[in-house]
Design a protein around this motif. Structure first.
Motif, PDB file in Angstrom:
ATOM      1  N   PHE A 168     -11.257   9.333   1.757  1.00 42.90           N
ATOM      2  CA  PHE A 168     -11.527   8.288   2.765  1.00 42.90           C
ATOM      3  C   PHE A 168     -12.854   8.414   3.416  1.00 42.90           C
ATOM      4  O   PHE A 168     -13.035   9.450   4.063  1.00 42.90           O
ATOM      5  N   HIS A 199      -8.767  -1.953  -2.874  1.00 43.24           N
ATOM      6  CA  HIS A 199      -8.481  -1.026  -2.011  1.00 43.24           C
ATOM      7  C   HIS A 199      -8.415  -1.444  -0.531  1.00 43.24           C
ATOM      8  O   HIS A 199      -8.770  -2.617  -0.437  1.00 43.24           O
ATOM      9  N   TYR A 200      -7.947  -0.744   0.263  1.00 45.98           N
ATOM     10  CA  TYR A 200      -7.816  -1.029   1.815  1.00 45.98           C
ATOM     11  C   TYR A 200      -8.968  -0.508   2.465  1.00 45.98           C
ATOM     12  O   TYR A 200      -9.572   0.495   2.153  1.00 45.98           O
ATOM     13  N   LEU A 231      -5.321  11.290   3.114  1.00 44.25           N
ATOM     14  CA  LEU A 231      -6.737  11.602   2.165  1.00 44.25           C
ATOM     15  C   LEU A 231      -7.620  12.720   2.762  1.00 44.25           C
ATOM     16  O   LEU A 231      -7.911  12.725   4.029  1.00 44.25           O
ATOM     17  N   THR A 267     -10.838   6.358  -2.403  1.00 47.74           N
ATOM     18  CA  THR A 267      -9.435   5.379  -2.233  1.00 47.74           C
ATOM     19  C   THR A 267      -9.569   4.547  -1.124  1.00 47.74           C
ATOM     20  O   THR A 267      -9.130   3.255  -1.331  1.00 47.74           O
ATOM     21  N   ALA A 268     -10.395   4.808  -0.053  1.00 43.26           N
ATOM     22  CA  ALA A 268     -10.357   3.834   1.080  1.00 43.26           C
ATOM     23  C   ALA A 268     -11.880   4.219   1.896  1.00 43.26           C
ATOM     24  O   ALA A 268     -12.236   5.159   1.730  1.00 43.26           O
ATOM     25  N   TYR A 317     -17.006   3.795  -4.533  1.00 46.09           N
ATOM     26  CA  TYR A 317     -15.799   3.171  -5.075  1.00 46.09           C
ATOM     27  C   TYR A 317     -15.749   3.431  -6.733  1.00 46.09           C
ATOM     28  O   TYR A 317     -14.742   3.706  -7.233  1.00 46.09           O
ATOM     29  N   GLU A 376       1.190   7.463  -0.459  1.00 43.01           N
ATOM     30  CA  GLU A 376       0.389   8.526  -1.106  1.00 43.01           C
ATOM     31  C   GLU A 376      -1.373   8.213  -0.805  1.00 43.01           C
ATOM     32  O   GLU A 376      -2.042   9.021  -0.890  1.00 43.01           O
ATOM     33  N   GLU A 377      -1.298   6.735  -0.390  1.00 44.76           N
ATOM     34  CA  GLU A 377      -2.660   6.407  -0.307  1.00 44.76           C
ATOM     35  C   GLU A 377      -3.153   6.648   1.389  1.00 44.76           C
ATOM     36  O   GLU A 377      -4.233   6.305   1.985  1.00 44.76           O
ATOM     37  N   ILE A 437       0.699  -1.250  -0.026  1.00 48.51           N
ATOM     38  CA  ILE A 437       0.039   0.046   0.068  1.00 48.51           C
ATOM     39  C   ILE A 437       0.852   1.257   0.042  1.00 48.51           C
ATOM     40  O   ILE A 437       1.912   1.436   0.718  1.00 48.51           O
ATOM     41  N   GLY A 478     -10.861  10.267  -4.221  1.00 46.66           N
ATOM     42  CA  GLY A 478      -9.521   9.553  -3.536  1.00 46.66           C
ATOM     43  C   GLY A 478      -9.922  10.129  -2.076  1.00 46.66           C
ATOM     44  O   GLY A 478      -9.125   9.730  -1.222  1.00 46.66           O
TER      45      GLY A 478
END
Length: 280
Positions: A162, A239-240, A123, A208-209, A202, A119-120, A116, A160
């Motif tokens: 969360f 995705h996480y 957010l 992103t998450a 999504y 950059e993720e 992972i 992007g």
């Protein structure tokens, strides 16, 4: 609303400069520097969204409890291996306490924790608040009406982002029985996501998450039947997610940033995370 989102985008840019770029690039790109970023950040309020973990905390039904040992202690006679300093041994599953689930947790061959990208981990934070509905119906699952109401108030959910589901279920922590909320037949009753909303977030909004306060993505009625289709959807789409978040009642629905950090175990299936929000 435009002013709020513009401020967040500017803040994200500053933070991106701090974590991912160099000061010369940032100055050239927008007349900003890392010093500017730090001056913004240090004046903001930080909110910890993480539970402290320990043996006995609420966890998924199939996992063993944590084992904690003191290996070294300041004075002799306490540490298993010796004295002179303080060192502990922690034995627990990756999905322990507030934790990250990478795609590989459910899907063989997909990304593990160490894959992972950083950059993720920083957010824009979107909090969809359904705690009042959950108070009257513990089996409540988020609806598209909840999401549309959020977007009516705050504008389109940013790409992007969360997205965190606020249910206030974390206020039951650390009582395992209260978190599971089982009836006489052993069926758990706690809130969760819905497939319709997850696909919208999504696939249409391209977030992103996501994260939540309960032990599972899927509601208790589903997990009691070993139905984890919602978590499978998120992880299978590469995705996480973060489970067992805390203190979502202390952050705004829009305008904050979330920092999701966790160690980097090689080929890791999951790991406890330290997650916090920076308020606007």
């Amino acid at each position: 609303m435009k002013r709020r989102h513009g401020s967040v985008q500017g803040f994200v840019f500053l933070m991106a400069c701090m974590f991912l770029m160099n000061a010369q690039y940032c100055m050239a790109a927008d007349g900003l520097s890392l010093d500017d970023a730090w001056r913004v950040i240090k004046e903001k309020k930080f909110v910890d969204l993480t539970h402290a973990f320990a043996p006995g905390i609420p966890h998924w039904k199939g996992f063993p409890d944590e084992k904690l040992e003191t290996l070294y202690w300041y004075e002799p006679g306490v540490g298993k291996l010796g004295s002179g300093f303080y060192a502990q041994s922690f034995t627990h599953v990756g999905q322990w306490g507030t934790h990250v689930d990478p795609p590989a947790h459910f899907v063989k061959g997909m990304r593990t924790v160490d894959q992972i990208g950083v950059e993720e981990m920083i957010l824009p934070l979107v909090v969809v608040d359904v705690h009042e509905a959950v108070a009257t119906n513990p089996d409540y699952t988020i609806t598209m009406e909840d999401v549309r109401n959020w977007e009516k108030k705050h504008g389109q959910i940013p790409e992007g982002a969360f997205v965190a589901l606020r249910t206030d279920w974390s206020k039951r922590w650390p009582d395992m029985e209260a978190m599971q909320n089982k009836d006489a037949g052993g069926i758990a009753h706690y809130p969760g996501w819905s497939m319709e909303v997850l696909k919208y977030l999504y696939e249409d909004r391209k977030i992103t998450a996501s994260g939540h306060e309960t032990t599972d993505t899927d509601p208790g009625i589903a997990t009691s039947k070993d139905d984890y289709s919602l978590e499978t959807y998120i992880l299978k789409s590469n995705h996480y997610q973060i489970e067992l978040l805390a203190h979502l009642d202390e952050v705004p629905e829009a305008g904050a940033l979330v920092i999701s950090t966790f160690p980097k175990p090689k080929d890791g299936s999951g790991f406890p995370a330290r997650v916090f929000a920076i308020l606007p």
